[in-house]
Design an enzyme around this catalytic site. Structure first.
Site, PDB file in Angstrom:
ATOM      1  N   ASP A 155       0.846  -1.173   0.000  1.00 55.78           N
ATOM      2  CA  ASP A 155       0.000   0.000   0.000  1.00 55.78           C
ATOM      3  C   ASP A 155       0.892   1.237   0.000  1.00 55.78           C
ATOM      4  OD1 ASP A 155      -2.163   1.656   0.388  1.00 55.78           O
ATOM      5  OD2 ASP A 155      -3.029   0.379   1.953  1.00 55.78           O
ATOM      6  N   ASP A 201      15.856 -16.674  -6.010  1.00 54.15           N
ATOM      7  CA  ASP A 201      16.463 -16.103  -4.818  1.00 54.15           C
ATOM      8  C   ASP A 201      17.050 -17.183  -3.908  1.00 54.15           C
ATOM      9  OD1 ASP A 201      16.083 -13.505  -5.446  1.00 54.15           O
ATOM     10  OD2 ASP A 201      14.509 -13.101  -3.972  1.00 54.15           O
ATOM     11  N   GLU A 202      18.138 -16.798  -3.270  1.00 53.61           N
ATOM     12  CA  GLU A 202      18.757 -17.698  -2.284  1.00 53.61           C
ATOM     13  C   GLU A 202      17.850 -17.806  -1.063  1.00 53.61           C
ATOM     14  OE1 GLU A 202      21.794 -19.128  -2.679  1.00 53.61           O
ATOM     15  OE2 GLU A 202      22.002 -18.220  -4.676  1.00 53.61           O
TER      16      GLU A 202
END
Length: 441
Positions: A46, A135-136
């Site tokens: 938001d 991603d790791e």
DNA sequence: TGGGGTTAT
DNA sequence: ATAACCC
């Protein structure tokens, strides 16, 4: 008010859906295979006072000053400096200036730059999402606040998945700040309702995770059912007439009577909301389904005046639709008549756009103006008896029923190869979807 | 209350 | 075409 929002949903890793043909990338939500009983992790982002942020990026000298964005005589949103000095969203310009004489105002009636920034956010989120797959794995540490300071149980798989959601939310916010200079809040929870509610707990520019055990605390922290997303003005009034004002009132109210009063659909949906239950899917909003331009004013009472305003609205719309690439097949004219009553409703007339006009749409825009205005004025005279006095306070033109670029005809091979023309070609195939960014306020 | 948007009926 | 919802 205005802000952009993004939803990510996931229950297990899924492949990314290819982009829509011919446009910007759009996000889709995950489709859970029928019969699987997976819980969801929803990230609701938001953006803080989006229009004001865009203005401060365009005009860096405004940073640090109390800033309001004005549309007509309203301050539709403002930055946090202004809020600290008492300015509220949708406040009258006079009241706002009185509360805060130093308030700087910029006009925000033209949404073009906000729209452009919104598209950038959409693109960024999509790229981030693709990258997420590779991603790791990271340490099992929550990012941001946890609602109610509830401890995380590392042996609880639901906790772990939400915790990872909080890391994703933090990465999204980081990327948004680094690449676009925008700040915002995020909420992480097991459904859209809860994620949205919890996103507002720490403001501005912070994020909050809701663990399932705290969901009842969260919904009972609402002071009134009108604060429940999905329960709007009308429904609130009808509920109040039944003596329902708190979330608990709604939880304990007779389902049978509620169904009789509001209809089964609304009744069941909002009563579930009162328990914090919301199984609504993250919907692919995709590219916009309509484009409209509107203008409000004190008084328009002649046909010539109306025609001039309609021409202005149409000219802007043609530019936008031209950039989008798709072609609208329906046009609508909307008016608001003057009335002393509070909730003056709008009236509209629509019609199919003649095919010879549609064909000219991509190329020469001025050939299109005249015939289009003629169509709109027919709609106008259908609604407004121009031989009688009239008083309008708003005009709006809307293009809808947008179809993808080409002119494939029924029965040709091209027709069946055009995704938007055949019926359900894309349902159920994608495994990862996300709601797009949309502008508010 | 502005200037937009969506879905359901 | 309208009515409800969202911001």
């Amino acid at each position: 008010m205005e802000r952009a929002e993004a939803w990510a949903a996931g229950s297990s890793p899924g492949a990314l859906e290819p982009e829509e043909p011919g446009g910007l990338p759009w996000f889709h939500d995950q489709v859970v295979p029928a019969g699987s009983s997976s819980s969801r992790v929803i990230v609701h982002v938001d953006l803080d006072c989006f229009y004001a942020q865009v203005e401060m990026i365009s005009h860096p000298e405004l940073k640090g000053k109390p800033l309001g964005v004005q549309q007509k005589y309203l301050v539709v949103t403002c930055n946090y400096e202004a809020r600290e000095l008492g300015v509220k969203k949708l406040m009258n310009v006079r009241d706002a200036k009185e509360k805060c004489p130093q308030l700087v105002l910029v006009n925000g009636e033209d949404l073009t730059r906000y729209r452009e920034m919104s598209y950038k956010v959409t693109e960024m989120v999509e790229k981030r999402l693709e990258q997420l797959q590779s991603d790791e794995p990271s340490a099992l540490t929550v990012s941001g606040h946890v609602y109610g300071n509830q401890p995380i149980n590392l042996h609880d798989i639901l906790h772990i998945r939400l915790l990872i959601g909080s890391q994703i939310a933090a990465e999204m916010r980081e990327a948004m700040y680094n690449q676009l200079g925008l700040t915002g809040c995020a909420g992480v929870a097991s459904n859209k309702l809860l994620a949205k509610l919890v996103s507002g707990i720490f403001k501005p520019n912070q994020q909050t995770l809701l663990l399932p055990e705290s969901s009842q605390d969260l919904i009972h922290s609402l002071n009134h059912i009108k604060e429940m997303p999905g329960i709007g003005y009308k429904t609130t009034k009808r509920l109040e007439a039944l003596g329902i004002s708190s979330v608990r009132d709604l939880q304990t109210f007779s389902s049978k009577i509620l169904e009789k009063e509001l209809g089964i659909s609304v009744a069941q949906r909002i009563q579930k909301l009162s328990f914090g239950e919301d199984n609504s899917p993250v919907t692919p909003s995709g590219p916009p389904q309509s484009f409209s331009e509107e203008d409000s004013f004190k008084k328009c009472s002649s046909e010539v005046e109306a025609k001039n305003k309609i021409e202005e609205l149409l000219a802007s719309l043609l530019n936008r639709v031209c950039q989008d690439g798709r072609k609208p097949h329906t046009i609508r004219l909307i008016i608001r008549r003057y009335s002393s009553e509070k909730h003056c409703s709008r009236e509209s007339r629509q019609c199919a756009i003649p095919s010879h006009i549609i064909q000219k749409l991509g190329i020469g825009n001025y050939d299109v103006m005249t015939p289009m205005v003629d169509v709109l004025m027919k709609l106008f005279r259908n609604m407004v008896n121009v031989k009688m006095p009239f008083h309008l306070t708003l005009l709006s033109v809307c293009f809808c029923n947008l179809k993808a670029l080409n002119t494939a005809k029924k029965g040709t091979i091209d027709y069946y190869l055009t995704p938007s023309l055949s019926t359900t070609s894309r349902s159920g195939k994608h495994s990862f979807k996300m709601k797009d960014i949309h502008m508010e306020d």
